[in-house]
Design an enzyme around this catalytic site. Structure first.
Site, PDB file in Angstrom:
ATOM      1  N   ASP A   7      -5.194 -10.506   1.322  1.00  0.00           N
ATOM      2  CA  ASP A   7      -5.041  -9.115   1.765  1.00  0.00           C
ATOM      3  C   ASP A   7      -5.569  -9.000   3.187  1.00  0.00           C
ATOM      4  O   ASP A   7      -6.742  -8.727   3.422  1.00  0.00           O
ATOM      5  CB  ASP A   7      -5.798  -8.169   0.827  1.00  0.00           C
ATOM      6  CG  ASP A   7      -5.485  -6.709   1.130  1.00  0.00           C
ATOM      7  OD1 ASP A   7      -4.742  -6.444   2.094  1.00  0.00           O
ATOM      8  OD2 ASP A   7      -6.001  -5.828   0.410  1.00  0.00           O
TER       9      ASP A   7
ATOM     10  N   GLU B 297       0.830  -1.210   0.000  1.00  0.00           N
ATOM     11  CA  GLU B 297       0.000   0.000   0.000  1.00  0.00           C
ATOM     12  C   GLU B 297       0.862   1.257   0.000  1.00  0.00           C
ATOM     13  O   GLU B 297       0.565   2.234  -0.701  1.00  0.00           O
ATOM     14  CB  GLU B 297      -0.930   0.001   1.220  1.00  0.00           C
ATOM     15  CG  GLU B 297      -2.074  -0.993   1.137  1.00  0.00           C
ATOM     16  CD  GLU B 297      -3.090  -0.798   2.249  1.00  0.00           C
ATOM     17  OE1 GLU B 297      -3.289   0.364   2.682  1.00  0.00           O
ATOM     18  OE2 GLU B 297      -3.677  -1.797   2.697  1.00  0.00           O
TER      19      GLU B 297
ATOM     20  N   SER C 299       6.441 -19.822  -1.679  1.00  0.00           N
ATOM     21  CA  SER C 299       6.559 -21.267  -1.551  1.00  0.00           C
ATOM     22  C   SER C 299       6.044 -21.940  -2.804  1.00  0.00           C
ATOM     23  O   SER C 299       5.387 -21.316  -3.641  1.00  0.00           O
ATOM     24  CB  SER C 299       5.752 -21.792  -0.342  1.00  0.00           C
ATOM     25  OG  SER C 299       6.103 -21.149   0.848  1.00  0.00           O
TER      26      SER C 299
END
Length: 824
Positions: free
Chosen positions: A338, A195, A266
């Site tokens: 998020d 952000e 990952s």
């Protein structure tokens, strides 16, 4: 003269003798803390005797008669091998590093006090199941039993670092382990940084609409179910694949602890029995975190009432975080959910102790906190919280640049929960025997948010676990930019139900995979995320998975170790389109001749980021210089924040998508530069950089010489001379966008050092579970004098593994030590 010579010899001999005595004394004191694995002792807190069998790789097989006894043994084993690492992580979560390391850790401590992870962990204890509390207490008792043994038997304070940084060590308790899960959650999220970067870039660009180029969204539908083999056979005929998808955006800091840290990444993929040669399910998992010595991962097997569990643990947390039992295997990837929002809070002009809410001005929640500092006076800071979360100072994360006057910035994050039941989830996962039971156990996870890749003996699945914030559909920034905290539509409205988390069970094609890529295409606010960690590695994984009708354990290992860069194969034809085999013959020793040699090497390269080849270095240096040239004039000093190349940005520019080619023209110069001009100049920049460092013999370059894995000791790694004993450096293949990921640092001095990758690798085959394999990137011990400090490192570098068996007799047959702990 003879007398002077004799005295000089005596003085020199004395100095040599004193130096030798000092070295011997230091070695003696340091070696006192080397663990003894063959012994019998007694300890309080046990129901029955436990046995810790250390196999040839120093993996402890902890055999207790009750679950609590086994977790007691895990705590004891963790403290034997990683006590310094555990207490340092605990101090980090508590915001108490300055007590040991002095003022240089003040910024970390101030932030951690504001987040109050340890305080929230204490608040969460009553919300945990009684059985989980019993496990946490038993684990803490095991850690404390080892610390009591160290004090009783004068075992060198437990670790060499304890002599250098002499500080009191408090007993371990249940809240410490819960706090480390919260610390792990902080390390796996990066939306705060995203952000801030998006806001700063928006302010800097002359045309803010161009932000879609430099910070692009991942296009297209999500990918979780991998392609069906038969449907995609014709694609195998293509010699190269060209990207129409974005690569990872520049990744912000993993946490504020050091500038080169990165958010989690990952790989995990699974095959159903119908896609397995042996008729059993297959699962591969390799979670990526920042490298260190020792690794954050610790291999262990524990015996529970439900059966044995083996895999990778994190010292300080009583759990096998990724691994398998006899019937179920699980891997973890960062979901990129998020789970963070920044809120702009307006301060009351008449009263600086109040902030604006939908109902009017309201007092901040405040509390004083005293930070003790080694060799300095204590510092008192004031902690402030709003309804949206803790207030962060303007100096952190460059928040002051984007915070309006008369306002402050607060952080909302799922990890700031005081009723966090995530420990229930990880305990339940170890006991699960089926995909469905594991998914049910994941409902208790709050933070971090992870993709759980699962395989039992019959089916495979993937489920996103972790709390999903409920946002208003009218949220002003949709969580992509800091928003006004007093507007009701910008505030979280609780959490979404667990059933809203993406779930994929028994896919028709028999394959599942995740590389931190976009999984679902759902409209806001059910979107999961706008920021994804990968859109390049998943394309390579798709290619490898569809290349075989059936898979084996070895084919999964090959995929896990694959070092072909999809990005390189996609980007090079674009940026070199007007340069290949063009231009007149140039004499030897000229820049033009060097450029021609570089282009010839790259034209015959298949994109494999092999450590022994020169092409990966030429390519990496070229695209790094190219991105720098494209953005420098538009972003100015902010360009330095974009430390990693985004292949999608380069593709948008060189394909001129929506006018993105305008990035090629340098606004401050009179001529109009074309993308071919910029690409040629960037290649020359790269070759000059390479020549100054490594010479002009391009064919003799080695990618591995610059792409060294930096398993550095986080404290002693910078101490002269000592760093040669505690740091582990290795030449490695791979790169930013390969399945065998070796994320480069992006630093100015050594931009291609490998700082982030798979510290743990595991491949599980449920046709023959005991043929499963795993490995970590360093060794089991955190003691640099131990032979187990780095004994697994070379196996890891070469792409080798050790057996991952629950067979106790096999562990005993090659045991390097057996510890028996009796109830006192």
């Amino acid at each position: 003269m003879a007398t002077l010579l004799r005295w000089l010899i005596r003085i020199a001999g004395t100095l040599i003798l004193l130096s030798l005595l000092i070295v011997l004394a230091v070695y003696y004191l340091a070696s006192r803390s080397l663990p003894e694995y063959n012994k019998t002792l007694s300890a309080q807190g046990l129901v029955a005797p436990i046995e810790i069998v250390r196999d040839h790789a120093n993996v402890p097989h902890i055999l207790g008669q009750t679950d609590t006894d086994s977790f007691f043994g895990l705590g004891y084993a963790h403290a034997q091998d990683r006590l310094w690492q555990m207490v340092t992580l605990r101090r980090t979560a508590q915001g108490r590093l300055s007590e040991v390391f002095g003022p240089r850790m003040l910024d970390v401590d101030r932030l951690m006090r504001r987040l109050d992870l340890h305080g929230l962990a204490r608040e969460s204890l009553p919300d945990l199941k009684p059985d989980t509390r019993a496990i946490l207490d038993a684990y803490a008792a095991g850690v404390n039993a080892r610390m009591a043994e160290i004090n009783r038997d004068a075992l060198g304070r437990g670790a060499p670092e304890m002599f250098i940084f002499n500080a009191a060590i408090a007993p371990w308790n249940a809240a410490d382990s819960v706090a480390l899960i919260k610390l792990m959650a902080l390390q796996l999220t990066g939306h705060l940084n995203s952000e801030v970067l998006r806001a700063r870039t928006s302010l800097r660009l002359a045309d803010p609409s161009r932000i879609v180029d430099i910070l692009p969204d991942a296009p297209g539908a999500g990918i979780a179910r991998l392609p069906d083999y038969a449907a995609l056979l014709p694609d195998q005929a293509r010699p190269l694949e060209f990207a129409a998808r974005p690569a990872p955006k520049p990744i912000g800091p993993l946490s504020p602890f050091h500038s080169l840290a990165h958010t989690g990444a990952s790989n995990a993929f699974a095959a159903a029995p119908t896609r397995s040669a042996a008729g059993g399910t297959l699962l591969a998992a390799d979670p990526h975190l920042g490298f260190s010595a020792p690794s954050i991962w610790y291999l262990a097997r524990i015996e529970l009432a439900a059966g044995g569990v083996i895999g990778g643990s994190i010292p300080g947390i009583p759990a096998i975080m990724t691994g398998r039992n006899a019937d179920l295997g699980w891997g973890l990837t960062a979901s990129y959910l998020d789970d963070q929002d920044l809120h702009i809070e307006e301060i009351n002009p008449q009263n600086p102790n109040e902030y604006r809410t939908p109902e009017g001005f309201k007092p901040f929640k405040t509390r004083k906190s005293i930070i003790e500092i080694k060799d300095s006076a204590p510092m008192t800071i004031t902690l402030r919280w709003t309804d949206n979360g803790p207030v962060l100072p303007a100096g952190d994360f460059n928040l002051g640049i984007i915070t309006p006057a008369g306002h402050v910035m607060s952080l909302n994050w799922t990890g700031l929960s005081g009723d966090d039941t995530s420990m229930d989830a990880v305990i339940g996962l170890m006991r699960a025997k089926s995909v469905r039971a594991a998914i049910d156990a994941g409902a208790a996870m709050v933070s971090p948010s992870l993709n759980l890749m699962l395989a039992d003996r019959e089916e495979i699945a993937m489920k996103t676990i972790g709390a999903m914030p409920r946002r208003d559909a009218n949220h002003q920034s949709q969580g992509r930019l800091p928003s006004r905290g007093w507007r009701p539509e910008n505030r979280w409205q609780g959490l979404l139900p667990y059933r809203a988390n993406p779930e994929f069970v028994a896919p028709q094609g028999g394959l599942l995979g995740n590389t931190n890529n976009k999984m679902v295409e759902r409209p806001f606010p059910m979107h999961l995320s706008f920021e994804w960690g990968d859109t390049q590695r998943i394309r390579r994984l798709e290619r490898l998975m569809k290349s075989r009708e059936i898979h084996t354990r070895d084919s999964f290992i090959e995929a896990q170790l694959d070092s072909v860069s999809y990005s390189a194969r996609a980007v090079l034809p674009l940026i070199g389109a007007d340069l290949w085999y063009t231009g007149e013959a140039a004499p030897a020793g000229t820049p033009e001749r060097l450029r021609q040699r570089a282009l010839e090497l790259l034209a015959n390269w298949n994109g494999e980021m092999n450590e022994h080849m020169p092409e990966p270095l030429i390519y990496a240096a070229w695209v790094r210089m190219l991105q720098a040239r494209l953005i420098q004039d538009d972003l100015g000093p902010l360009a330095k924040e974009y430390t990693h190349v985004d292949p999608l940005f380069l593709e948008r520019v060189f394909r001129d998508i929506d006018g993105a080619a305008q990035w090629c023209d340098v606004a401050q110069s009179t001529p109009i530069e074309t993308c071919s001009d910029v690409s040629r100049m960037a290649l020359d920049d790269a070759l000059i950089w390479i020549s100054e460092r490594y010479g002009t013999h391009l064919e003799s370059l080695r990618w591995g010489d610059v792409h060294q894995a930096t398993h550095d000791h986080p404290v002693l790694g910078e101490v002269p001379l000592l760093r040669y004993f505690v740091n582990i450096r290795q030449s490695t293949s791979g790169g930013d966008n390969t399945l065998m990921r070796g994320l480069t640092s992006g630093a100015e001095n050594d931009p291609f050092e490998n700082v982030h990758g798979a510290g743990y690798r595991g491949v599980y085959d449920f046709a023959d579970p005991d043929s499963s394999v795993f490995v970590i990137s360093t060794g089991q011990s955190g003691h640099f004098l131990s032979r187990h400090y780095d004994d697994l490192a070379q196996l890891w570098r070469r792409g080798e593994y050790i057996p991952m068996s629950l067979d106790v007799d096999l562990a005993r047959a090659a045991a390097t030590g057996v510890t028996v702990i009796n109830p006192q």
